[in-house]
Design a protein around this motif. Structure first.
Motif, mmCIF file in Angstrom:
data_model
loop_
_atom_site.group_PDB
_atom_site.id
_atom_site.type_symbol
_atom_site.label_atom_id
_atom_site.label_comp_id
_atom_site.label_asym_id
_atom_site.label_seq_id
_atom_site.Cartn_x
_atom_site.Cartn_y
_atom_site.Cartn_z
ATOM 1 N N UNK A 241 0.799 -1.226 0.000
ATOM 2 C CA UNK A 241 0.000 0.000 0.000
ATOM 3 C C UNK A 241 0.833 1.278 0.000
ATOM 4 N N UNK A 242 2.150 1.156 0.099
ATOM 5 C CA UNK A 242 3.008 2.345 0.097
ATOM 6 C C UNK A 242 3.434 2.768 -1.307
ATOM 7 N N UNK A 243 3.111 1.968 -2.315
ATOM 8 C CA UNK A 243 3.552 2.294 -3.675
ATOM 9 C C UNK A 243 3.066 3.662 -4.156
ATOM 10 N N UNK A 244 1.791 4.064 -3.933
ATOM 11 C CA UNK A 244 1.369 5.394 -4.389
ATOM 12 C C UNK A 244 2.211 6.526 -3.808
ATOM 13 N N UNK A 245 2.572 6.428 -2.538
ATOM 14 C CA UNK A 245 3.423 7.457 -1.926
ATOM 15 C C UNK A 245 4.797 7.490 -2.586
ATOM 16 N N UNK A 246 5.359 6.318 -2.829
ATOM 17 C CA UNK A 246 6.677 6.253 -3.453
ATOM 18 C C UNK A 246 6.642 6.778 -4.884
ATOM 19 N N UNK A 247 5.584 6.449 -5.605
ATOM 20 C CA UNK A 247 5.451 6.950 -6.983
ATOM 21 C C UNK A 247 5.327 8.463 -7.001
ATOM 22 N N UNK A 248 4.587 9.024 -6.046
ATOM 23 C CA UNK A 248 4.446 10.490 -5.979
ATOM 24 C C UNK A 248 5.770 11.146 -5.612
ATOM 25 N N UNK A 249 6.520 10.507 -4.717
ATOM 26 C CA UNK A 249 7.838 11.032 -4.351
ATOM 27 C C UNK A 249 8.736 11.104 -5.583
ATOM 28 N N UNK A 250 8.752 10.048 -6.371
ATOM 29 C CA UNK A 250 9.559 10.035 -7.595
ATOM 30 C C UNK A 250 9.114 11.150 -8.540
#
Length: 381
Positions: A241-250
């Motif tokens: 569930x942390x993938x959206x946060x990581x994608x936004x960070x990138x």
């Protein structure tokens, strides 16, 4: 003629087959090694969260499994407790091995009631902090404690007043026949858009509760790495569930075109993904970090955190780079060194030889037998 008596054990785990991860992989290695021991060893395995429908390659006459998966966690625990109590009372096994601190209070209660010695298996963060009073008592009352690294031993002992002499070491192991060097797959390179790129790889779950794995820090390091290696890309293998946060960070850092989220990859396909890497990067806080061994067995240089159990597989930095795990600048500097390839720790053949010499799966059954003998005696008649 002397006849060897059967040695009856009980293993109790949260789960082995429902999810994949480092702990599950480790437990599977234990069960596989157990089946390689003398046939006097036999055990019943109780699994709280697994079901009979799972793919279980270990079920046999010597390893019998009992499943308690339920839609209600409370119902599952009650059924497990009652079944385990009945089994222990009826069979009186020689020793019980509790596979997680969350099951230790139940294990202590039942084993002390029936006078059966027990051991608690520990891994990482779950025992690094001060535990609840009943859990500390369960550790104190156990005949022994197993753990996987020096760091986990030291943290657990310091936080919970455990005598270090009570802790036995059974580190993770790597199958050098399963994880081997090889060419990068042209199909996967094309699939992920990695052609003509320097590739950083991380294999981990992407759960919001596990940000310590360091994927976000590696993403933050990318702008600095790109100044030296303009063709670098970062392949992240795993789901959560942390993938959206990581994608936004990138995206916020302007490197979204450099970060590829591969999602879940089955275990049997992992080797081909490791081989895509020019460096395996995971500035984490691990109890041990089997992924580092997997990467090194494939001849891939590795980067870890510098304050965790990865000190063991990386042999205190002899085999890889260890950096402060939340320091993006340090991660960037180490990644640049690795990609330059001048250090001995980048030499794949040497790296693989060193990793397998220290942690090869061939020695795991011998280590298991030694630690079993320390925990329970074998009687002969």
């Amino acid at each position: 003629m002397l006849v060897k008596n059967k040695t009856n054990h009980v293993f109790l785990f949260l789960e082995i087959f429902r999810q994949e991860g480092g702990v599950q992989s480790y437990v599977k290695d234990i069960l596989g090694a157990y089946l390689q021991l003398e046939d006097i060893y036999q055990a019943d395995v109780f699994l709280l969260r697994d079901s009979p429908n799972c793919d279980n390659p270990f079920a046999s006459e010597r390893l019998k499994f009992h499943y308690f998966q339920s839609n209600s966690p409370t119902t599952g625990r009650v059924k497990l407790a009652l079944s385990l109590l009945w089994f222990l009372w009826k069979k009186r096994p020689e020793h019980v091995f509790c596979g997680h601190i969350k099951l230790a209070v139940l294990t202590k209660t039942l084993c002390e009631l029936l006078g059966i010695p027990y051991t608690v298996l520990t891994y990482g963060k779950e025992v690094w902090e001060v535990l609840k009073s009943q859990e500390r008592q369960a550790l104190a009352s156990s005949s022994s404690i197993w753990t996987i690294s020096r760091y986990s031993r030291d943290c657990a002992c310091a936080a919970n007043g455990i005598d270090p002499n009570k802790v036995k070491m059974l580190p993770c192991a790597i199958d050098g026949n399963k994880f081997t060097p090889g060419l990068k797959s042209p199909e996967l390179m094309t699939k992920y858009g990695l052609n003509n790129a320097k590739v950083l790889v991380t294999v981990t779950r992407l759960w919001s509760g596990d940000i310590y794995k360091g994927v976000d820090i590696t993403i933050r390091a990318l702008p600095q790495i790109l100044k030296v290696f303009a063709d670098v890309k970062y392949l992240v293998i795993g789901r959560g569930d942390d993938q959206p946060r990581l994608a936004k960070l990138a995206q916020d850092l302007g490197v979204s075109d450099r970060v590829i989220f591969a999602g879940f990859v089955p275990t049997e396909e992992l080797i081909f993904h490791y081989r895509l890497a020019d460096a395996y990067i995971m500035p984490s806080q691990e109890g041990f970090g089997i992924v580092y061994l997997e990467a090194m067995a494939c001849g891939i240089p590795v980067l870890s955190g510098d304050n965790d159990g990865s000190a063991d597989p990386l042999q205190d930095g002899k085999l890889g780079w260890r950096v402060p795990h939340r320091d993006a600048d340090a991660v960037a500097a180490a990644c640049i060194e690795i990609l330059q390839g001048d250090d001995q720790r980048c030499h794949g053949t040497w790296l693989r030889e060193q990793a397998i010499a220290a942690f090869g799966i061939e020695t795991f059954p011998l280590r298991l037998q030694e630690i079993l003998l320390c925990s329970s005696s074998i009687t002969k008649s």
